[in-house]
Motif scaffolding. Sequence first.
Motif, mmCIF file in Angstrom:
data_model
loop_
_atom_site.group_PDB
_atom_site.id
_atom_site.type_symbol
_atom_site.label_atom_id
_atom_site.label_comp_id
_atom_site.label_asym_id
_atom_site.label_seq_id
_atom_site.Cartn_x
_atom_site.Cartn_y
_atom_site.Cartn_z
ATOM 1 N N GLY A 1 39.754 58.007 35.968
ATOM 2 C CA GLY A 1 38.237 57.549 36.259
ATOM 3 C C GLY A 1 37.660 57.153 35.167
ATOM 4 O O GLY A 1 36.274 57.117 34.939
ATOM 5 N N ILE A 2 38.330 56.461 34.200
ATOM 6 C CA ILE A 2 37.823 55.781 33.034
ATOM 7 C C ILE A 2 37.395 54.235 33.184
ATOM 8 O O ILE A 2 38.390 53.641 33.877
ATOM 9 N N PRO A 3 36.335 53.818 33.195
ATOM 10 C CA PRO A 3 35.995 52.420 33.460
ATOM 11 C C PRO A 3 37.183 51.529 32.679
ATOM 12 O O PRO A 3 37.471 51.817 31.407
ATOM 13 N N ARG A 4 37.349 50.397 33.209
ATOM 14 C CA ARG A 4 38.646 49.747 32.620
ATOM 15 C C ARG A 4 38.509 48.294 32.821
ATOM 16 O O ARG A 4 38.158 47.580 33.860
ATOM 17 N N VAL A 5 38.988 47.572 31.907
ATOM 18 C CA VAL A 5 39.138 45.930 31.934
ATOM 19 C C VAL A 5 40.611 45.764 31.618
ATOM 20 O O VAL A 5 40.922 45.734 30.659
ATOM 21 N N TRP A 6 41.082 44.972 32.747
ATOM 22 C CA TRP A 6 42.392 44.533 32.696
ATOM 23 C C TRP A 6 42.519 43.051 31.993
ATOM 24 O O TRP A 6 41.885 42.280 32.355
ATOM 25 N N ILE A 7 43.280 42.913 30.828
ATOM 26 C CA ILE A 7 43.367 41.518 30.187
ATOM 27 C C ILE A 7 44.757 41.013 30.601
ATOM 28 O O ILE A 7 45.796 41.316 30.060
ATOM 29 N N ASN A 8 44.667 40.255 31.695
ATOM 30 C CA ASN A 8 45.772 39.883 32.263
ATOM 31 C C ASN A 8 46.368 38.794 31.767
ATOM 32 O O ASN A 8 46.135 37.478 32.346
ATOM 33 N N ARG A 9 46.862 38.609 30.592
ATOM 34 C CA ARG A 9 47.262 37.417 29.679
ATOM 35 C C ARG A 9 48.212 36.358 30.469
ATOM 36 O O ARG A 9 48.319 35.317 30.036
ATOM 37 N N HIS A 10 49.134 36.850 31.246
ATOM 38 C CA HIS A 10 50.370 36.347 31.793
ATOM 39 C C HIS A 10 50.085 36.160 33.380
ATOM 40 O O HIS A 10 51.121 35.668 33.603
ATOM 41 N N GLY A 11 49.089 36.377 33.886
ATOM 42 C CA GLY A 11 48.907 36.167 35.260
ATOM 43 C C GLY A 11 49.874 37.130 36.152
ATOM 44 O O GLY A 11 50.389 36.569 36.888
ATOM 45 N N ASP A 12 49.953 38.395 35.564
ATOM 46 C CA ASP A 12 51.048 39.292 36.278
ATOM 47 C C ASP A 12 50.249 39.442 37.815
ATOM 48 O O ASP A 12 49.254 39.639 37.956
ATOM 49 N N PRO A 13 51.341 39.521 38.786
ATOM 50 C CA PRO A 13 50.788 39.737 40.335
ATOM 51 C C PRO A 13 50.858 41.133 40.521
ATOM 52 O O PRO A 13 50.867 41.525 41.732
ATOM 53 N N HIS A 14 50.170 41.905 39.970
ATOM 54 C CA HIS A 14 49.713 43.350 39.941
ATOM 55 C C HIS A 14 48.420 43.323 40.784
ATOM 56 O O HIS A 14 47.407 42.413 40.684
ATOM 57 N N ASP A 15 48.346 44.633 41.347
ATOM 58 C CA ASP A 15 46.907 44.797 42.058
ATOM 59 C C ASP A 15 45.879 44.492 41.168
ATOM 60 O O ASP A 15 45.691 45.630 40.415
ATOM 61 N N PRO A 16 44.933 43.586 41.165
ATOM 62 C CA PRO A 16 43.787 43.656 40.386
ATOM 63 C C PRO A 16 42.624 44.522 40.823
ATOM 64 O O PRO A 16 41.803 44.775 39.873
ATOM 65 N N SER A 17 42.652 45.412 41.829
ATOM 66 C CA SER A 17 41.538 45.992 42.336
ATOM 67 C C SER A 17 41.385 47.194 41.599
ATOM 68 O O SER A 17 40.479 47.935 42.034
ATOM 69 N N ILE A 18 42.474 47.666 40.918
ATOM 70 C CA ILE A 18 42.350 48.927 40.400
ATOM 71 C C ILE A 18 41.542 48.890 39.047
ATOM 72 O O ILE A 18 41.335 49.954 38.374
ATOM 73 N N ALA A 19 41.178 47.403 38.626
ATOM 74 C CA ALA A 19 40.561 47.388 37.387
ATOM 75 C C ALA A 19 39.182 47.080 37.660
ATOM 76 O O ALA A 19 38.835 46.658 39.015
ATOM 77 N N ASP A 20 38.311 47.398 36.954
ATOM 78 C CA ASP A 20 36.701 47.252 37.154
ATOM 79 C C ASP A 20 36.367 45.805 36.805
ATOM 80 O O ASP A 20 35.333 45.140 37.315
ATOM 81 N N ALA A 21 37.187 45.159 36.053
ATOM 82 C CA ALA A 21 37.019 43.629 35.619
ATOM 83 C C ALA A 21 38.575 43.010 35.263
ATOM 84 O O ALA A 21 39.230 44.096 34.644
ATOM 85 N N VAL A 22 38.547 41.821 35.405
ATOM 86 C CA VAL A 22 39.993 41.258 35.151
ATOM 87 C C VAL A 22 39.457 39.918 34.259
ATOM 88 O O VAL A 22 38.818 39.173 34.649
ATOM 89 N N LEU A 23 40.124 39.739 33.014
ATOM 90 C CA LEU A 23 40.100 38.819 32.314
ATOM 91 C C LEU A 23 41.306 38.174 31.786
ATOM 92 O O LEU A 23 42.210 38.776 31.767
ATOM 93 N N PRO A 24 41.417 36.845 31.385
ATOM 94 C CA PRO A 24 42.802 36.194 31.078
ATOM 95 C C PRO A 24 42.858 36.413 29.586
ATOM 96 O O PRO A 24 43.881 35.950 28.866
ATOM 97 N N GLY A 25 41.838 36.872 28.933
ATOM 98 C CA GLY A 25 41.954 37.086 27.482
ATOM 99 C C GLY A 25 40.620 37.603 27.201
ATOM 100 O O GLY A 25 39.994 38.352 27.778
#
Length: 222
Positions: free
Chosen positions: A184-208
């Motif tokens: 339950g920790i708020p989280r930001v996913w830094i998806n630097r490589h465009g990985d095709p994982h489920d983005p919905s488990i993150a509260d926000a997604v950034l490329p960098g």
Amino acid sequence: MTELRWATFDCFGTLVDWRHGITTGLELLFPGRGAELLEIHNRIEPQVQAEKPVRRYREVLAESVRRTAAEAGLELAPDDASVLGTGLPYWPVFPDTRPALTALREAGWRIALLTNCDRDLIGETQRRLAVPIDAVVTSEDVGSYKPGHAHFERFAASFGATRDTWVHVAQSHFHDMVPAQALGIPRVWINRHGDPHDPSIADAVLPGLGDLVATVERVHGS
């Protein structure tokens, strides 16, 4: 008294270019094979960590190199297994890391590292980050590796961090986003490589890390 706000980070992959570091290290041993061996190594390393969670990260890296070379049918000199542990303190910091960390500190955030690493190795890496870090929790400290929960639990217990005062920022979906969601920790996913994982488990997604302060503030306030 103003309540402390914490931004915790995974280090390697998020702040430091581990793909470059591992590829370059393996390329030193097997010229022309670095990119291929990186993919094998990335699959093997979590297996090595899970087999013996108290194993120091230097030995995790060495054992992963041994198994990577064996799977690829390459002959590895015994002393060469240490190549990644030796080179890790020189792995390059991403260009957006120092500006983002500096901006976070200027915005009033404390910064911590929750890292699958040894204390001595992360100490060398902090020198390259060149931005003050307020707290560090290593695998050596907790006797396990993420995606286990021990890093997060130790940090919360040590600093009184809660979901109302804490945002976790990381590149690894497997090692960081999954356990942070479970806790339950708020989280930001830094998806630097465009990985095709489920983005919905993150509260926000950034490329960098370029828009990090505004994103962390938004996630914190949601």
